[in-house]
Design a protein around this motif. Structure first.
Motif, mmCIF file in Angstrom:
data_model
loop_
_atom_site.group_PDB
_atom_site.id
_atom_site.type_symbol
_atom_site.label_atom_id
_atom_site.label_comp_id
_atom_site.label_asym_id
_atom_site.label_seq_id
_atom_site.Cartn_x
_atom_site.Cartn_y
_atom_site.Cartn_z
ATOM 1 N N ASP A 167 0.826 -1.208 0.000
ATOM 2 C CA ASP A 167 0.000 0.000 0.000
ATOM 3 C C ASP A 167 0.862 1.261 0.000
ATOM 4 O O ASP A 167 0.570 2.225 -0.715
ATOM 5 C CB ASP A 167 -0.926 0.015 1.214
ATOM 6 C CG ASP A 167 -2.029 -1.032 1.120
ATOM 7 O OD1 ASP A 167 -2.299 -1.492 -0.013
ATOM 8 O OD2 ASP A 167 -2.600 -1.393 2.165
ATOM 9 N N LEU A 168 1.923 1.263 0.806
ATOM 10 C CA LEU A 168 2.801 2.436 0.882
ATOM 11 C C LEU A 168 3.483 2.708 -0.459
ATOM 12 O O LEU A 168 3.552 3.850 -0.916
ATOM 13 C CB LEU A 168 3.856 2.237 1.970
ATOM 14 C CG LEU A 168 3.430 2.492 3.419
ATOM 15 C CD1 LEU A 168 4.509 2.024 4.383
ATOM 16 C CD2 LEU A 168 3.145 3.976 3.632
ATOM 17 N N PHE A 169 3.997 1.658 -1.092
ATOM 18 C CA PHE A 169 4.708 1.839 -2.358
ATOM 19 C C PHE A 169 3.746 2.219 -3.483
ATOM 20 O O PHE A 169 4.084 3.039 -4.339
ATOM 21 C CB PHE A 169 5.488 0.564 -2.713
ATOM 22 C CG PHE A 169 6.872 0.544 -2.136
ATOM 23 C CD1 PHE A 169 7.977 0.775 -2.930
ATOM 24 C CD2 PHE A 169 7.069 0.322 -0.785
ATOM 25 C CE1 PHE A 169 9.258 0.774 -2.393
ATOM 26 C CE2 PHE A 169 8.338 0.317 -0.232
ATOM 27 C CZ PHE A 169 9.437 0.547 -1.030
ATOM 28 N N GLY A 170 2.562 1.628 -3.485
ATOM 29 C CA GLY A 170 1.583 1.986 -4.517
ATOM 30 C C GLY A 170 1.163 3.440 -4.408
ATOM 31 O O GLY A 170 1.119 4.167 -5.412
ATOM 32 N N ALA A 171 0.853 3.879 -3.174
ATOM 33 C CA ALA A 171 0.466 5.276 -2.966
ATOM 34 C C ALA A 171 1.631 6.218 -3.254
ATOM 35 O O ALA A 171 1.449 7.293 -3.839
ATOM 36 C CB ALA A 171 -0.026 5.464 -1.536
ATOM 37 N N SER A 172 2.848 5.810 -2.873
ATOM 38 C CA SER A 172 4.033 6.652 -3.110
ATOM 39 C C SER A 172 4.274 6.862 -4.592
ATOM 40 O O SER A 172 4.614 7.970 -5.026
ATOM 41 C CB SER A 172 5.272 6.006 -2.478
ATOM 42 O OG SER A 172 5.142 5.921 -1.077
ATOM 43 N N ALA A 173 4.081 5.804 -5.393
ATOM 44 C CA ALA A 173 4.279 5.936 -6.843
ATOM 45 C C ALA A 173 3.272 6.911 -7.439
ATOM 46 O O ALA A 173 3.626 7.754 -8.276
ATOM 47 C CB ALA A 173 4.159 4.568 -7.509
ATOM 48 N N GLU A 174 2.017 6.839 -6.997
ATOM 49 C CA GLU A 174 0.992 7.750 -7.519
ATOM 50 C C GLU A 174 1.295 9.197 -7.146
ATOM 51 O O GLU A 174 1.157 10.109 -7.968
ATOM 52 C CB GLU A 174 -0.386 7.340 -6.983
ATOM 53 C CG GLU A 174 -0.922 6.063 -7.612
ATOM 54 C CD GLU A 174 -2.350 5.774 -7.178
ATOM 55 O OE1 GLU A 174 -2.823 6.410 -6.211
ATOM 56 O OE2 GLU A 174 -2.991 4.914 -7.806
ATOM 57 N N ILE A 175 1.703 9.423 -5.892
ATOM 58 C CA ILE A 175 2.003 10.791 -5.448
ATOM 59 C C ILE A 175 3.254 11.318 -6.155
ATOM 60 O O ILE A 175 3.322 12.492 -6.535
ATOM 61 C CB ILE A 175 2.191 10.839 -3.922
ATOM 62 C CG1 ILE A 175 0.891 10.445 -3.229
ATOM 63 C CG2 ILE A 175 2.619 12.230 -3.470
ATOM 64 C CD1 ILE A 175 -0.287 11.325 -3.553
ATOM 65 N N ALA A 176 4.247 10.470 -6.348
ATOM 66 C CA ALA A 176 5.456 10.905 -7.059
ATOM 67 C C ALA A 176 5.117 11.315 -8.484
ATOM 68 O O ALA A 176 5.680 12.282 -9.016
ATOM 69 C CB ALA A 176 6.494 9.780 -7.067
#
Length: 825
Positions: free
Chosen positions: A325-334
């Motif tokens: 979840d953290l990596f998926g959300a981080s990719a979208e925000i990046a």
């Protein structure tokens, strides 16, 4: 409009969202009467990040920037000159004051006024009416004039319990929410301290119960007076204190974000207990979702980065789901914050550690967007289709006309007998794979227009099919609005198209109200459906609102696509001056967000403005020559608009052979685009200018070649009339009447030709077409000139020159002026 002065202090403390807003104001060429004064510390440490500093430095690229460097006063002589001006005297005999002020302020001019005020308060500096002079008498026991020392002296006398609460307040920030104040200590103690500090002039209490420090410098001095280790420990202790009181049943969102921020500053004091770190990482994920909902994407990125950092090297083993979840959300925000290299790193790590293909769908969707934004939309389509194939959805990368017809027919059969209410009441789509597929299909549509137009009907069909099979989702509205736009623009079924457009809006507004999808659906609706039923000029405001809404929710990529479509739709319904301003603004935004696709797509419009206005602007000079793409590169959208712009310019300047060559390029691409969603903007322009060009060549030739050109001109007229029949007539009848008038004039049916010319002028004006109105007047004038009726010719040609100048086409006006001299002297 009245001029506006916008003064912004302490820019070095602004977050990136605020800097982006200021950037938009500064770089927008339409803001001619705004004077922005930005005050900032010109030292790298003042900025929260190097990216912030680079954003400020970019402001000078496309705006007039005057930098005023304010240096400290280097010598006592400089300080004495300043004091002399303040006191309006030569300060003879007051060397002691000069020395004191210079030593206390260290030459900082902004601190001089405060130091003088303190000297007056303690009686060291006074004004004697007789003999009307200032006098200085330094008291040995006077408080320090140094701002930092004076503030620290003031708070050092506080009792320990009050001093501790003050330091907790300092760690909470400059302004502290009422709920946060209540959690710092017992209510009675906190109230007592806040009341006393308010009387001392340190704090200000709001009626809501929140407090703030009376000055930013006061807060800054108190905060940095703490040793770093003690400061970080206070943040850590405050975070634990707030976390202990956090009600998980009724979470205070502001409190949750405050806990994460304080843990982030005090992270060096965290234990190695993996359970505690995982719990805080979950708080980071929740805080990031709150920040995204509020549109604070950079803050969300900080929360997610801290969360990933907490998990350490064993993150994929200790809590796989949380890490995913953290990596998926981080990719979208990046991606939203244009950190495309970070996106690639996050995507690759997720794919490398994922347990199944299904777990990688979120990051793979983000990767599709990243590939397209980097200037490789065709590659994004290929990658997306590979992912869809893994999900059992097959979409041809090279669809034929048969594929298009079959998709439209199958979609019609799928929807047959289904009412709008029945569709809205479908169960919710909850399968992650289906949701990911829907999102991917909605993403690649934006690239299909330029690179693979025939894929659009296939995507619309598949999105509607998935909706009917697996349930409704926010992306379902996108499928319906695409289908509605195709029905309106490509097939001319306006009523049906309007129905599905309204259905799409109602789905997103009534079933979900997801802001990001509402912005996208609104943009397609107003471009492809509303703009097809109403005057083009009436749709522009709605398109601009949709673009701003995309930006508000962080959908920068689609906002740039809408901006490009807006430029195409503006075409001839705004003056060239306004169009140039819009182009410069969008070009600046595209460069700011590093969107190479949009930078390329606006070049044809820039070429047209450059040619017609004759402006020597540096940014327009980029479009002096347009790049050409081979058929294998399949850049249909750009190639069509480039050919159309060059055909229009060539015809208007009398270069008919060149215009004819460009019309052939247009003709080869139009059928392909019509088989997709259709070209946005004025769909009649290619047929209109093709018809005019062929008539111009028919007049120069005889026999069979002239007949062939006449036949093509009449074919163009039929196409324009068909558009007028299928959509809002006001958008096309002016062109249809002008083209028909030219044909009748060629056939020497002068009376009918004149009637059509006058109708064309009137209808073009009513439709809001600037170049169209001027061109109708020009052709009418030349019609009379060919009949040797110089008085009438002079009248219409003079009106045409004025009309061209009024819309900013000064180069064209000058060209016509030279022609008039040859026609009628």
């Amino acid at each position: 409009a009245h001029p506006l002065v916008l003064a912004i202090d302490n820019i070095q403390w602004a977050n990136e969202e605020t800097l982006a807003i200021i950037n938009s104001i500064v770089r927008d060429p339409s803001h001619q009467r705004i004077f922005v004064v930005g005050i900032l510390r010109d030292d790298p440490d003042g900025f929260q990040s190097t990216r912030q500093r680079s954003m400020v430095e970019k402001w000078g690229n496309n705006a007039t920037i005057h930098r005023i460097q304010l240096q400290n006063l280097e010598t006592e002589s400089n300080t004495q000159q300043l004091l002399a001006r303040l006191f309006r005297t030569d300060l003879t005999g007051m060397d002691e004051l000069t020395d004191l002020i210079h030593t206390a302020t260290k030459g900082n001019m902004l601190s001089v006024d405060q130091a003088l005020s303190w000297l007056q308060e303690d009686g060291s500096l006074s004004f004697r009416e007789h003999p009307g002079k200032w006098s200085i008498k330094i008291k040995e026991d006077r408080p320090s004039l140094n701002t930092k020392e004076r503030i620290l002296s003031l708070v050092s006398s506080l009792p320990k319990d009050q001093y501790d609460i003050l330091q907790c307040l300092v760690c909470c920030g400059f302004e502290i929410d009422a709920n946060l104040v209540l959690h710092i200590g017992t209510q009675s103690t906190v109230d007592l301290v806040v009341k006393k500090l308010s009387l001392e002039g340190l704090l200000y209490r709001y009626e809501s119960g929140g407090v703030s420090f009376t000055h930013e410098m006061l807060h800054e001095v108190l905060y940095h007076s703490l040793p770093k280790k003690e400061r970080t420990y206070r943040h850590y202790r405050l975070a634990r204190q707030l976390w202990k009181r956090l009600d998980l049943q009724s979470i205070d969102e502001f409190m949750l974000c405050s806990i994460v921020k304080n843990f982030q500053v005090g992270q060096e004091h965290l234990s190695d207990d993996i359970r505690e770190r995982l719990a805080i990482a979950r708080l980071c994920l929740s805080s990031a979702k709150i920040a995204v909902r509020m549109g604070i994407f950079l803050e969300a990125q900080e929360y997610l980065s801290f969360g990933r950092q907490l998990l350490g090297d064993r993150r994929w083993r200790d809590d796989y789901d949380l890490c995913l979840d953290l990596f998926g959300a981080s990719a979208e925000i990046a991606f939203c914050t244009i950190r495309l290299d970070d996106v690639n790193n996050l995507v690759e790590e997720t794919i490398a550690n994922a347990r199944s293909y299904r777990d990688t769908l979120q990051v793979r969707t983000t990767k599709v967007c990243t590939i397209g934004t980097k200037g490789h939309p065709a590659d994004a389509i290929v990658y997306a289709c590979d992912v869809l194939n893994e999900l059992g959805i097959s979409i041809s990368l090279k669809p034929t006309l048969l594929h298009v017809k079959r998709a439209l027919l199958k979609t019609k059969l799928l929807l047959q007998g289904k009412s709008d209410d029945m569709i809205r009441r479908l169960p919710l789509m909850d399968d992650p794979e289906r949701l990911a597929a829907m999102k991917i299909m909605s993403v690649i549509f934006t690239y299909c227009f330029a690179f693979n137009p025939r894929m659009a009907p296939l995507l619309a069909h598949e999105m509607i099919r998935q909706t009917l099979l697996y349930g409704i989702s926010p992306m379902s509205s996108f499928g319906f609005v695409l289908y509605g736009a195709m029905l309106s623009r490509s097939l001319g079924h306006n009523q049906e198209g309007y129905r599905y457009g309204k259905l799409a809006l109602s789905i997103i507004q009534n079933n979900f109200y997801a802001d990001v999808w509402l912005a996208r659906v609104s943009a397609i609706y107003y471009v492809g459906i509303f703009g097809w039923r109403n005057r083009f000029v009436d749709a522009l405001e709605h398109i601009e609102i949709a673009r701003r809404e995309c930006l508000r929710v962080g959908d920068t990529e689609f906002a740039m696509r809408v901006a490009n479509i807006s430029i195409i739709c503006r075409g001839d319904v705004v003056t060239l001056t306004d169009l140039a301003n819009s182009l410069q603004f969008i070009r600046n935004e595209a460069q700011f967000y590093d969107d190479r696709f949009i930078t390329l797509m606006i070049l044809p419009s820039m070429f047209m403005v450059l040619s017609l206005t004759g402006k020597k602007d540096a940014f327009l000079a980029e479009a002096t020559s347009l790049p050409r793409f081979s058929k294998t590169e399949a850049h249909y959208g750009f190639s069509l608009w480039a050919a159309l712009a060059q055909m229009q310019v060539s015809y208007l300047f009398g270069e008919y052979e060149d215009a004819y060559c460009h019309s052939r390029d247009c003709a080869s691409m139009l059928p392909l685009l019509r088989q997709g969603i259709g070209a946005p903007g004025d769909a009649a322009l290619p047929y209109f200018y093709d018809g005019l060009t062929n008539l111009a060549l028919a007049r120069r030739k005889k026999g069979l070649p002239a007949l062939r050109h006449l036949i093509r001109a009449k074919a163009g007229l039929r196409s324009v009339r068909e558009l007028a029949r299928k959509s809002a007539p006001i958008n096309y009848l002016g062109k249809a009447y002008l083209l028909e008038a030219e044909i009748k004039a060629y056939e020497r049916r002068d009376l009918l030709a004149f009637s059509l010319y006058t109708s064309s002028i009137s209808l073009s004006h009513d439709g809001g077409f600037f170049i169209g109105t001027a061109l109708a007047k020009e052709r009418t004038g030349k019609f009379f000139a060919n009949r040797q009726e110089n008085e009438m010719a002079s009248k219409f040609l003079t009106d045409a020159i004025s009309a061209y100048r009024d819309c900013g086409a000064h180069a064209k006006a000058e060209h016509l002026k030279q022609e008039v001299r040859r026609f009628i002297g």
